[in-house]
Design a protein around this motif. Sequence first.
Motif, PDB file in Angstrom:
ATOM      1  N   PRO A   1       0.911  -1.192  -0.028  1.00 32.43           N
ATOM      2  CA  PRO A   1       0.124  -0.037   0.103  1.00 32.43           C
ATOM      3  C   PRO A   1       0.957   1.195  -0.132  1.00 32.43           C
ATOM      4  CG  PRO A   1      -0.727  -1.618   1.540  1.00 32.43           C
ATOM      5  CD  PRO A   1       0.431  -1.977   1.181  1.00 32.43           C
TER       6      PRO A   1
ATOM      7  N   THR B   1     -11.186   0.672  -0.586  1.00 32.96           N
ATOM      8  CA  THR B   1     -10.648   1.172   0.746  1.00 32.96           C
ATOM      9  C   THR B   1     -11.590   2.225   1.300  1.00 32.96           C
ATOM     10  OG1 THR B   1      -8.256   0.789   0.141  1.00 32.96           O
ATOM     11  CG2 THR B   1      -9.094   2.384   2.018  1.00 32.96           C
ATOM     12  N   ALA B   2     -12.003   2.940   0.361  1.00 29.59           N
ATOM     13  CA  ALA B   2     -12.982   4.028   0.889  1.00 29.59           C
ATOM     14  C   ALA B   2     -14.247   3.606   1.359  1.00 29.59           C
ATOM     15  CB  ALA B   2     -13.275   5.144  -0.339  1.00 29.59           C
TER      16      ALA B   2
ATOM     17  N   LEU C   1      -6.544   0.761   9.626  1.00 25.57           N
ATOM     18  CA  LEU C   1      -8.222   1.138   9.466  1.00 25.57           C
ATOM     19  C   LEU C   1      -9.059   1.043  10.552  1.00 25.57           C
ATOM     20  CD1 LEU C   1      -8.823  -0.377   5.824  1.00 25.57           C
ATOM     21  CD2 LEU C   1      -8.449   1.994   6.462  1.00 25.57           C
TER      22      LEU C   1
ATOM     23  N   MET D   1      -1.198   6.970   5.651  1.00 22.97           N
ATOM     24  CA  MET D   1      -1.500   5.800   4.818  1.00 22.97           C
ATOM     25  C   MET D   1      -0.937   4.532   5.482  1.00 22.97           C
ATOM     26  SD  MET D   1      -2.828   7.564   2.573  1.00 22.97           S
ATOM     27  CE  MET D   1      -3.111   6.365   1.150  1.00 22.97           C
TER      28      MET D   1
ATOM     29  N   GLU E   1      -5.591   8.230  -3.632  1.00 23.90           N
ATOM     30  CA  GLU E   1      -5.697   7.334  -2.413  1.00 23.90           C
ATOM     31  C   GLU E   1      -5.823   7.915  -0.939  1.00 23.90           C
ATOM     32  OE1 GLU E   1      -5.770   3.887  -2.858  1.00 23.90           O
ATOM     33  OE2 GLU E   1      -6.104   4.408  -4.871  1.00 23.90           O
TER      34      GLU E   1
ATOM     35  N   ALA F   1     -12.890   6.280   4.799  1.00 21.62           N
ATOM     36  CA  ALA F   1     -12.828   5.112   6.018  1.00 21.62           C
ATOM     37  C   ALA F   1     -12.733   5.745   7.214  1.00 21.62           C
ATOM     38  CB  ALA F   1     -11.788   4.134   5.660  1.00 21.62           C
TER      39      ALA F   1
ATOM     40  N   LYS G   1      -9.503   8.901  -0.729  1.00 23.39           N
ATOM     41  CA  LYS G   1     -10.315   7.699  -0.497  1.00 23.39           C
ATOM     42  C   LYS G   1     -10.130   7.222   0.963  1.00 23.39           C
ATOM     43  CE  LYS G   1      -9.970   4.271  -3.549  1.00 23.39           C
ATOM     44  NZ  LYS G   1      -9.813   3.512  -4.746  1.00 23.39           N
ATOM     45  N   ARG G   2      -8.879   7.378   1.394  1.00 23.74           N
ATOM     46  CA  ARG G   2      -8.589   6.665   2.776  1.00 23.74           C
ATOM     47  C   ARG G   2      -9.314   7.277   3.929  1.00 23.74           C
ATOM     48  NH1 ARG G   2      -4.776   4.409   6.480  1.00 23.74           N
ATOM     49  NH2 ARG G   2      -4.771   2.280   5.911  1.00 23.74           N
ATOM     50  N   CYS G   3      -9.525   8.778   3.630  1.00 29.34           N
ATOM     51  CA  CYS G   3     -10.111   9.537   4.629  1.00 29.34           C
ATOM     52  C   CYS G   3     -11.597   9.115   4.856  1.00 29.34           C
ATOM     53  CB  CYS G   3     -10.205  11.102   3.972  1.00 29.34           C
ATOM     54  SG  CYS G   3      -8.663  12.065   4.296  1.00 29.34           S
TER      55      CYS G   3
END
Length: 300
Positions: free
Chosen positions: A13, A295-296, A161, A157, A189, A196, A192-194
């Motif tokens: 990742p 991921t999101a 999670l 990153m 990315e 989650a 998108k991760r935000c």
Amino acid sequence: MTVKKKHHRSRRPVQLSHGRPPTINNAARVSLSSRATRNLIRSHHQLLKARARALEADDHELAEKLDAQIQANGGLESYQLASKTGQSLERGGDTSKVLVDWISPKLVQLKNTPFKLRVLEIGALSTKNACSRNPYLDVTRIDLHSQEPGILQQDFMERPLPSGDDYRFHLISLSLVLNYVPSPTERGEMLKRCVAFLTKSLPSGCSMIDFSPCLFLVLPAACIENSRYLTQDRLQKIMSSLGFTLAKSKVTSKLIFQLWEFNAHFEHRSFGKDILNPGKTRNNFSIILSHTSSTAEAKQ
């Protein structure tokens, strides 16, 4: 004949630290003039861009030379010192003042209650900004290289999670962070991760009526107003595809402030690096977004 061994990029990742050079632990903490501050910040960004291009081309020899040059300039710690002492130039002062001002009408609902909204501040430089001083906000601060106690040294990153809503946040601050991420794909990315890490769930017993989880985004104005590949319309479409609606916006001569409310209405669209605003004097800042990974939406 000697065959040069080709280096293959890792499939792990994406890490923010992949785009940042090693830090210097004992960089001199000296006062910087305005000119020195501007020059150090500008030089650091230029070297990082060159380093990112070298890594993209698998030119590890050049990347190592650029690392050495960055270290000679004081590394990440000197950059952060310049950012702190030159906030009015590069970081627009305490940008969290704008965030607190925008959400104050909602925070009034927490008056005379024991409840607070949880905030994740990514790229935190201070524990004494407006966000941290607000009695209705419980702030978790992280940065790749912590500058003081109260800031967790962590790559966003690589942050695990959340396992449940109690470990998610009502607000995430990305103030002058996304522009530091070295590649367009990694920026997508990160956004998108935000998702989650955001939650609509309030603490048990909290009766706030007007509330939506939010992402506070601050970028240099040139990233949107003078880019070949990113316009406000494109950014709006990217954020909408991730489930965000623009609630507040402010533009100064140097910065763009935006507050995006999360509504979880995904459009599942992807965005590449398209020329939207051609011109020789424009910059190459862009965001590439792919919905091929989940991921999101993993927590939905």
